[in-house]
Design a protein around this motif. Structure first.
Motif: not given
Length: 352
Positions: A219-222, A228-235, A254-258, A269-273
């Motif tokens: 999953v890519t979140v902006t 245009d920074v992408d935050f990467i996670g997964q379903v 869920t995304l790592d948000n440390s 904005n969510v994009k699921v591959e």
């Protein structure tokens, strides 16, 4: 009058002959051009390539904390201790607040004294029982008294523990809602506690994606705050029920948000591959649909073109998969198709 009419008729016939001759010449020129004998037609071409075809879902989601609670007063009393530093990170078990506990401490001290006396009497009866100088019933009664007092002490300690409010998990304190020394009622919110190191994103996807979306998909979140920074996670979770009104299903990622850049409540904005497979693909502008068939113009070695039927597979915006009919490296016409006919010569303009 008759001569004038005759001349007019001859003029009309001559004009008709000239017009028919012109049409015949124009048709011959068109035929010659269609066979490659005319001026080349300017078109834009492109090579058929194999590249990744990424299919994805786009959605709007909301950020939610991995764990989130409101810390409330369990009973009504005065706050005698308040350790709320807004935004501070705390560990599970840290004391956040303490309510007035004088009565509970006194009750425990009282019961402890009673227990000490009861145990002393129990010990004396046990010594007498060894010499058979006392009845077993007296010994049992005293043991019951000791056990009852122990239970009362456990209850008093539990009540005392309820007056101390601790952090249930590691997280960050929110805004303080009360002040130390204030009288609070049961259920009064003191502050909030959020686990922000991991952020969840909740979004909905349409029913027809249900068979494709799986746990673990990337999953890519902006967010507008970071451009245009992408935050990467997964379903991480898929709901067991669909909304009967919208026919959509809720999904959590869920995304790592440390680094704490994302916060609960953010619009994301969510994009699921769904898939990422290398396939043979062309620009969808090159396709010529005719009924249930698809055609393209292929450029030959002599710069003439020929029309060829192709089979198409999956589509993404601007591109289409070719399952048969073309080979990698072949050149096709992409722009200027309306000017092209089979056999015509082309002049490449903006070849890709």
């Amino acid at each position: 009058m008759t001569k004038t009419h005759s001349r007019l008729i001859w003029v009309i016939l001559l004009a008709l002959v000239v017009f028919v001759g012109f049409l015949n010449w124009q048709q011959q020129q068109s035929t010659a051009s269609g066979r490659g004998g005319g001026s080349p037609v300017a078109v834009s071409t492109a090579k058929v390539t194999v590249k990744p075809m990424i299919r994805q879902i786009t959605a709007i989601g909301n950020g939610i904390a991995n764990h989130s609670v409101q810390l409330v007063a369990p009973v009504s009393d005065f706050l005698i201790e308040l350790n709320i530093q807004e935004g501070k990170q705390v560990k599970a078990g840290d004391i956040i607040a303490r309510l007035n506990n004088v009565q509970q401490l006194a009750r425990i001290a009282e019961l402890s004294a009673i227990l000490t006396d009861q145990r002393r009497q129990l010990e004396r009866l046990e010594n007498l029982a060894t010499t058979q100088a006392t009845a077993q019933s007296l010994l049992d009664e005293q043991q019951t008294r000791v056990n009852t007092t122990l239970a009362q002490i456990d209850i008093a300690k539990a009540q005392l523990n309820d007056l101390t409010i601790r952090a249930p998990f590691d997280g960050y304190l929110g805004l303080r809602q009360v002040s130390e020394g204030a009288y609070v009622n049961a259920g009064t919110v003191l502050t909030t506690l959020d686990d922000l190191n991991t952020l969840k994103v909740e979004f909905s996807v349409a029913e027809h994606y249900l068979a494709e979306i799986k746990r673990g998909m990337p999953v890519t979140v902006t967010n507008v705050a970071y451009g245009d920074v992408d935050f990467i996670g997964q379903v991480s979770a898929i709901d067991t029920r669909l909304d009967p009104v919208t026919r959509s299903i809720r999904v959590h990622a869920t995304l790592d948000n440390s680094d704490l850049r994302l916060r609960p409540g953010m619009l994301l904005n969510v994009k699921v591959e769904l898939s990422n497979v290398a396939v043979l693909q062309i620009s969808e502008r090159a396709l010529i649909p005719q009924q249930n068939q698809q055609f393209v113009f292929v450029v030959n070695s002599d710069n003439t073109v020929s029309r060829r039927e192709v089979d198409v597979g999956q589509r993404i915006p601007g591109w289409v998969e070719i399952t048969s009919g073309l080979a990698e490296g072949e050149e096709i016409v992409v722009e200027g198709i309306q000017k092209v006919r089979p056999g015509i010569k082309i002049n490449r303009v903006g070849a890709r």
